[in-house]
Write a protein that holds these residues in place. Structure first.
Motif, PDB file in Angstrom:
ATOM      1  N   GLU A  76     -11.581 -24.582 -37.383  1.00 55.57           N
ATOM      2  CA  GLU A  76     -12.802 -25.147 -37.992  1.00 55.57           C
ATOM      3  C   GLU A  76     -14.010 -24.237 -37.793  1.00 55.57           C
ATOM      4  O   GLU A  76     -15.079 -24.496 -38.338  1.00 55.57           O
ATOM      5  CB  GLU A  76     -13.110 -26.513 -37.366  1.00 55.57           C
ATOM      6  N   ILE A 100     -18.969 -24.574 -34.310  1.00 52.59           N
ATOM      7  CA  ILE A 100     -18.595 -25.073 -35.643  1.00 52.59           C
ATOM      8  C   ILE A 100     -19.834 -25.547 -36.398  1.00 52.59           C
ATOM      9  O   ILE A 100     -20.038 -25.174 -37.557  1.00 52.59           O
ATOM     10  CB  ILE A 100     -17.604 -26.263 -35.519  1.00 52.59           C
ATOM     11  N   HIS A 132      -9.518 -26.689 -32.275  1.00 47.34           N
ATOM     12  CA  HIS A 132     -10.626 -26.566 -33.239  1.00 47.34           C
ATOM     13  C   HIS A 132     -10.882 -25.167 -33.789  1.00 47.34           C
ATOM     14  O   HIS A 132     -11.769 -25.007 -34.627  1.00 47.34           O
ATOM     15  CB  HIS A 132     -11.919 -27.080 -32.588  1.00 47.34           C
TER      16      HIS A 132
END
Ligand SMILES: NC(=O)c1ccc[n+]([C@@H]2O[C@H](COP(=O)([O-])OP(=O)(O)OC[C@H]3O[C@@H](n4cnc5c(N)ncnc54)[C@H](OP(=O)(O)O)[C@@H]3O)[C@@H](O)[C@H]2O)c1
Length: 317
Positions: free
Chosen positions: A313, A173, A310
């Motif tokens: 993201e 990320i 996640h």
């Protein structure tokens, strides 16, 4: 009663490693610890959020050893981490590690966790031609100087746990390591590890493991311990990404020379790091036990757990 709780002073409290530890201690209000979050700017949004969540927030810059000593005063434990990528200077990182060790001794801290990495020169001598020597005396500067700085904590006499951390999956990320679209429409996940496994971890779990180590205390004084959430090859990580993104993701090995020549600041250091992790994968994995990490942090995430939380993201290039 807060007054009776032992204070854990946390360096980097608004960041990845320290932030996980702060949140873990705050989420354990019945526990034996209270947390002192150290930041350079107590008025930042992140610092205010920590204060609102119940942390004591104090100011100190690692460049100011006296301020670090003040920030450690009265603390039972201290989580010590340095920030290589903010300046990329091994000399600065060594000086900051020394300041942390000195501050812990001056303050009478009873347990330090030092976030360290291997000195790769124990495996690859400076005259070993397989990777270039950097800055005249390093192979992997951001590893080597942390390993070298272990001596600062040993010499301090403060009971210290030397914590070997792993590659953050969060780099997908925040470090531009997410998959990139290829000309054939498939996504390519570049990880210069060939078919060797790389120990990885959810950054949040580093602090949770540190919390577990502080809880067990004396058992880990003067010991080196390593943590990982899983040891995965690039192909295994690509398969996980494929499952969660619903698009085929292909692992791409990048030759170390190519990675070193990418031209961004620190590319040579990271190219050497991946080659070190690859060439000595057995030792590197053995030093980072998933079972140990789970024993001090029962909530330890696997890569699939981290992806489930996640994946959205991850920027797709
Ligand atoms: N990325 C990876 O995969 C990986 C894996 C293993 C180890 N590491 C190591 O992890 C270290 C960085 O830890 P991290 O990822 O937790 O850092 P981070 O997320 O970048 O957090 C750094 C925090 O520390 C504070 N800080 C920065 N410079 C400071 C200074 N001079 N004095 C006091 N506080 C300072 C900043 O807070 P304020 O702005 O609030 O002061 C910032 O929020 C690096 O040395 C790296 O080599 C990284």
């Amino acid at each position: 009663m807060n007054r009776q709780k032992k204070i854990i002073a946390v360096v980097g409290a608004t960041g990845a490693q320290g932030g996980g530890l702060v949140r873990s201690i705050l989420a354990d209000p019945e526990g034996e610890f209270t947390v002192r979050a150290i930041t350079r700017d107590t008025s930042s949004d992140k610092a205010r959020q920590l204060a609102a969540a119940g942390a004591q927030v104090v100011a100190a810059d690692l460049a100011d050893p006296a301020a670090v000593a003040r920030a450690f005063a009265g603390a039972h434990g201290a989580y010590c981490v340095t920030f290589f990528w903010n300046h990329m200077s091994p000399d600065q990182e060594r000086a900051e590690a020394q300041a942390l060790a000195d501050a812990a001794r001056t303050a009478g801290v009873q347990h330090v966790i030092w976030s360290t990495l291997e000195d790769s020169r124990r495996w690859v001598k400076l005259d070993d031609p397989r990777m270039p020597t950097l800055l005249g005396k390093y192979k992997v500067p951001h590893f080597d100087v942390k390993g070298e700085a272990d001596a600062c904590f040993r010499a301090s006499g403060v009971p210290t746990t030397f914590l070997l951390t792993s590659f953050y999956w969060d780099n997908l990320i925040h470090f531009g390591m997410g998959p990139k679209a290829g000309p054939d429409g498939r996504l390519y996940f570049a990880l210069p590890m060939g078919d060797r496994p790389l120990p990885g971890i959810a950054a949040e779990d580093i602090g949770r493991c540190a919390h577990g180590i502080f809880k067990r205390g004396q058992e880990f004084f003067d010991r080196t311990v390593g943590i990982a959430g899983e040891h995965l090859t690039g192909a295994q990580m690509a398969a996980g990404l494929t499952r969660v993104l619903g698009r085929e993701v292909v692992h791409q090995h990048v030759p170390f020379e190519t990675y070193r020549a990418l031209g961004f600041p620190g590319a040579d250091d990271l190219g050497n790091m991946f080659q070190f992790n690859h060439d000595f994968a057995d030792d590197f994995c053995r030093a980072r036990s998933v079972d140990f990490a789970r024993s001090v942090n029962p909530r330890l995430q696997r890569f699939d757990d981290w992806l489930a939380a996640h994946a959205r993201e991850i920027p797709i290039g």
